[in-house]
Design a protein around this motif. Sequence first.
Motif, PDB file in Angstrom:
ATOM      1  N   THR A 296     -24.108  12.362  17.849  1.00 29.99           N
ATOM      2  CA  THR A 296     -25.428  13.012  17.968  1.00 29.99           C
ATOM      3  C   THR A 296     -25.961  13.545  17.864  1.00 29.99           C
ATOM      4  OG1 THR A 296     -25.764  10.132  17.301  1.00 29.99           O
ATOM      5  CG2 THR A 296     -27.914  11.268  17.605  1.00 29.99           C
ATOM      6  N   MET A 297     -25.872  14.446  19.551  1.00 27.87           N
ATOM      7  CA  MET A 297     -25.992  15.563  20.437  1.00 27.87           C
ATOM      8  C   MET A 297     -25.562  16.177  19.420  1.00 27.87           C
ATOM      9  SD  MET A 297     -27.604  14.066  23.942  1.00 27.87           S
ATOM     10  CE  MET A 297     -27.715  15.676  24.709  1.00 27.87           C
ATOM     11  N   GLN A 298     -24.409  16.690  18.742  1.00 33.37           N
ATOM     12  CA  GLN A 298     -24.104  17.645  18.779  1.00 33.37           C
ATOM     13  C   GLN A 298     -23.901  18.236  16.998  1.00 33.37           C
ATOM     14  OE1 GLN A 298     -19.416  17.093  19.186  1.00 33.37           O
ATOM     15  NE2 GLN A 298     -19.269  17.512  21.076  1.00 33.37           N
ATOM     16  N   ASP A 299     -24.333  16.796  16.384  1.00 36.70           N
ATOM     17  CA  ASP A 299     -24.507  17.242  14.989  1.00 36.70           C
ATOM     18  C   ASP A 299     -26.035  18.158  15.073  1.00 36.70           C
ATOM     19  OD1 ASP A 299     -24.648  16.226  12.054  1.00 36.70           O
ATOM     20  OD2 ASP A 299     -26.613  15.064  12.515  1.00 36.70           O
ATOM     21  N   ILE A 300     -27.723  17.427  15.899  1.00 38.44           N
ATOM     22  CA  ILE A 300     -28.208  18.203  16.049  1.00 38.44           C
ATOM     23  C   ILE A 300     -28.210  19.436  16.765  1.00 38.44           C
ATOM     24  CG2 ILE A 300     -30.594  18.086  17.216  1.00 38.44           C
ATOM     25  CD1 ILE A 300     -29.895  15.087  18.210  1.00 38.44           C
ATOM     26  N   SER A 301     -26.875  19.823  17.375  1.00 40.62           N
ATOM     27  CA  SER A 301     -26.569  21.212  17.522  1.00 40.62           C
ATOM     28  C   SER A 301     -26.833  22.327  16.514  1.00 40.62           C
ATOM     29  CB  SER A 301     -26.070  21.222  19.027  1.00 40.62           C
ATOM     30  OG  SER A 301     -26.291  20.093  20.334  1.00 40.62           O
ATOM     31  N   ARG A 302     -25.867  21.106  15.004  1.00 36.28           N
ATOM     32  CA  ARG A 302     -25.112  21.706  14.494  1.00 36.28           C
ATOM     33  C   ARG A 302     -26.452  22.435  13.561  1.00 36.28           C
ATOM     34  NH1 ARG A 302     -21.624  17.750  14.631  1.00 36.28           N
ATOM     35  NH2 ARG A 302     -19.578  17.969  15.202  1.00 36.28           N
ATOM     36  N   LYS A 303     -27.267  21.534  13.636  1.00 36.45           N
ATOM     37  CA  LYS A 303     -28.237  21.774  13.078  1.00 36.45           C
ATOM     38  C   LYS A 303     -28.809  22.870  13.170  1.00 36.45           C
ATOM     39  CE  LYS A 303     -28.496  16.968  10.886  1.00 36.45           C
ATOM     40  NZ  LYS A 303     -29.214  16.193  10.585  1.00 36.45           N
TER      41      LYS A 303
ATOM     42  N   GLU B 296     -39.360  13.881  21.592  1.00 40.65           N
ATOM     43  CA  GLU B 296     -38.318  13.157  21.969  1.00 40.65           C
ATOM     44  C   GLU B 296     -38.777  12.396  20.861  1.00 40.65           C
ATOM     45  OE1 GLU B 296     -41.426  10.161  24.081  1.00 40.65           O
ATOM     46  OE2 GLU B 296     -41.155  11.180  25.850  1.00 40.65           O
ATOM     47  N   SER B 297     -37.004  12.257  20.721  1.00 36.74           N
ATOM     48  CA  SER B 297     -36.856  10.598  20.180  1.00 36.74           C
ATOM     49  C   SER B 297     -37.326  10.168  19.382  1.00 36.74           C
ATOM     50  CB  SER B 297     -34.529  11.279  19.161  1.00 36.74           C
ATOM     51  OG  SER B 297     -34.479  10.442  19.168  1.00 36.74           O
ATOM     52  N   ILE B 298     -37.280  10.149  17.940  1.00 37.19           N
ATOM     53  CA  ILE B 298     -38.408   8.603  17.775  1.00 37.19           C
ATOM     54  C   ILE B 298     -37.366   7.546  17.701  1.00 37.19           C
ATOM     55  CG2 ILE B 298     -40.817   9.327  16.724  1.00 37.19           C
ATOM     56  CD1 ILE B 298     -38.871   9.007  13.788  1.00 37.19           C
ATOM     57  N   LYS B 299     -36.097   8.242  17.357  1.00 38.40           N
ATOM     58  CA  LYS B 299     -34.566   6.646  16.981  1.00 38.40           C
ATOM     59  C   LYS B 299     -33.867   6.581  18.649  1.00 38.40           C
ATOM     60  CE  LYS B 299     -30.740   5.748  14.791  1.00 38.40           C
ATOM     61  NZ  LYS B 299     -29.715   6.198  14.034  1.00 38.40           N
ATOM     62  N   ASP B 300     -33.787   7.644  19.650  1.00 34.37           N
ATOM     63  CA  ASP B 300     -33.082   7.585  20.102  1.00 34.37           C
ATOM     64  C   ASP B 300     -33.172   7.930  21.306  1.00 34.37           C
ATOM     65  OD1 ASP B 300     -30.267   7.089  18.383  1.00 34.37           O
ATOM     66  OD2 ASP B 300     -30.220   8.536  17.454  1.00 34.37           O
ATOM     67  N   PRO B 301     -32.212   7.452  22.661  1.00 35.94           N
ATOM     68  CA  PRO B 301     -33.800   7.784  24.088  1.00 35.94           C
ATOM     69  C   PRO B 301     -32.929  10.215  23.809  1.00 35.94           C
ATOM     70  CG  PRO B 301     -31.186   6.303  24.500  1.00 35.94           C
ATOM     71  CD  PRO B 301     -31.874   6.699  22.213  1.00 35.94           C
ATOM     72  N   ILE B 302     -33.396  10.554  23.596  1.00 33.78           N
ATOM     73  CA  ILE B 302     -33.027  11.973  23.161  1.00 33.78           C
ATOM     74  C   ILE B 302     -33.557  12.766  23.715  1.00 33.78           C
ATOM     75  CG2 ILE B 302     -31.988  13.831  22.029  1.00 33.78           C
ATOM     76  CD1 ILE B 302     -29.599  12.026  20.672  1.00 33.78           C
ATOM     77  N   ASP B 303     -34.121  13.611  24.629  1.00 30.39           N
ATOM     78  CA  ASP B 303     -35.648  14.791  24.535  1.00 30.39           C
ATOM     79  C   ASP B 303     -34.920  16.446  24.574  1.00 30.39           C
ATOM     80  OD1 ASP B 303     -36.420  12.790  25.475  1.00 30.39           O
ATOM     81  OD2 ASP B 303     -36.263  12.644  27.509  1.00 30.39           O
TER      82      ASP B 303
ATOM     83  N   ILE C 180     -36.380  16.212  11.451  1.00 31.34           N
ATOM     84  CA  ILE C 180     -34.672  15.694  12.138  1.00 31.34           C
ATOM     85  C   ILE C 180     -34.866  14.421  13.129  1.00 31.34           C
ATOM     86  CG2 ILE C 180     -33.124  17.428  11.318  1.00 31.34           C
ATOM     87  CD1 ILE C 180     -33.132  17.850  14.121  1.00 31.34           C
ATOM     88  N   GLY C 181     -36.189  13.955  13.146  1.00 34.00           N
ATOM     89  CA  GLY C 181     -36.771  12.704  13.990  1.00 34.00           C
ATOM     90  C   GLY C 181     -37.703  12.888  15.161  1.00 34.00           C
TER      91      GLY C 181
ATOM     92  N   ASP D 229     -41.686  23.362  15.627  1.00 32.85           N
ATOM     93  CA  ASP D 229     -41.687  21.558  15.672  1.00 32.85           C
ATOM     94  C   ASP D 229     -41.700  21.564  14.513  1.00 32.85           C
ATOM     95  OD1 ASP D 229     -42.711  22.381  18.096  1.00 32.85           O
ATOM     96  OD2 ASP D 229     -44.891  23.244  17.326  1.00 32.85           O
ATOM     97  N   GLU D 230     -41.296  21.953  12.937  1.00 38.23           N
ATOM     98  CA  GLU D 230     -41.918  21.027  11.834  1.00 38.23           C
ATOM     99  C   GLU D 230     -39.883  20.408  11.845  1.00 38.23           C
ATOM    100  OE1 GLU D 230     -43.096  24.340  12.374  1.00 38.23           O
ATOM    101  OE2 GLU D 230     -45.045  24.098  11.850  1.00 38.23           O
TER     102      GLU D 230
END
Length: 121
Positions: free
Chosen positions: A90-97, A40-47, A24-25, A18-19
């Motif tokens: 963006t989604m691949q970057d989140i996945s990398r993180k 939910e992303s606060i910036k992009d339409p990604i769940d 990461i938004g 959660d943290e």
Amino acid sequence: MSSLDYYVGFEKEPTELDEFLKGIGFELTSSSHDDTRIYESIKDPIDIYYSPAVEEYDEDEEEGINWKESGRAITSDLLLTSKDYGLYETMQDISRKLLEKYDGVFHDPNMDDGFFGKGEL
């Protein structure tokens, strides 16, 4: 309408998810009786849908993710999804993180050999 879906599997339940996602938004929007959590992303339409227990792969129906093909003992996973295909980077970057933080396995269901570990994506 179809969606862009990526999966990340974990051998151990990710601690402080959660943290991490908040950092990461993402914000937690709901959780269910089986501990599935939706962010939910606060910036992009990604769940993001996190499940603390992976569903059994049905070989007859070929439904779900066959995490055994990754060569790792995946016990929990999450789905990153968006209807905006322009957000794939963006989604691949989140996945990398997520892979870096939790030593996970990335899966792209649209690729024949679509399992990647930390440093391979």
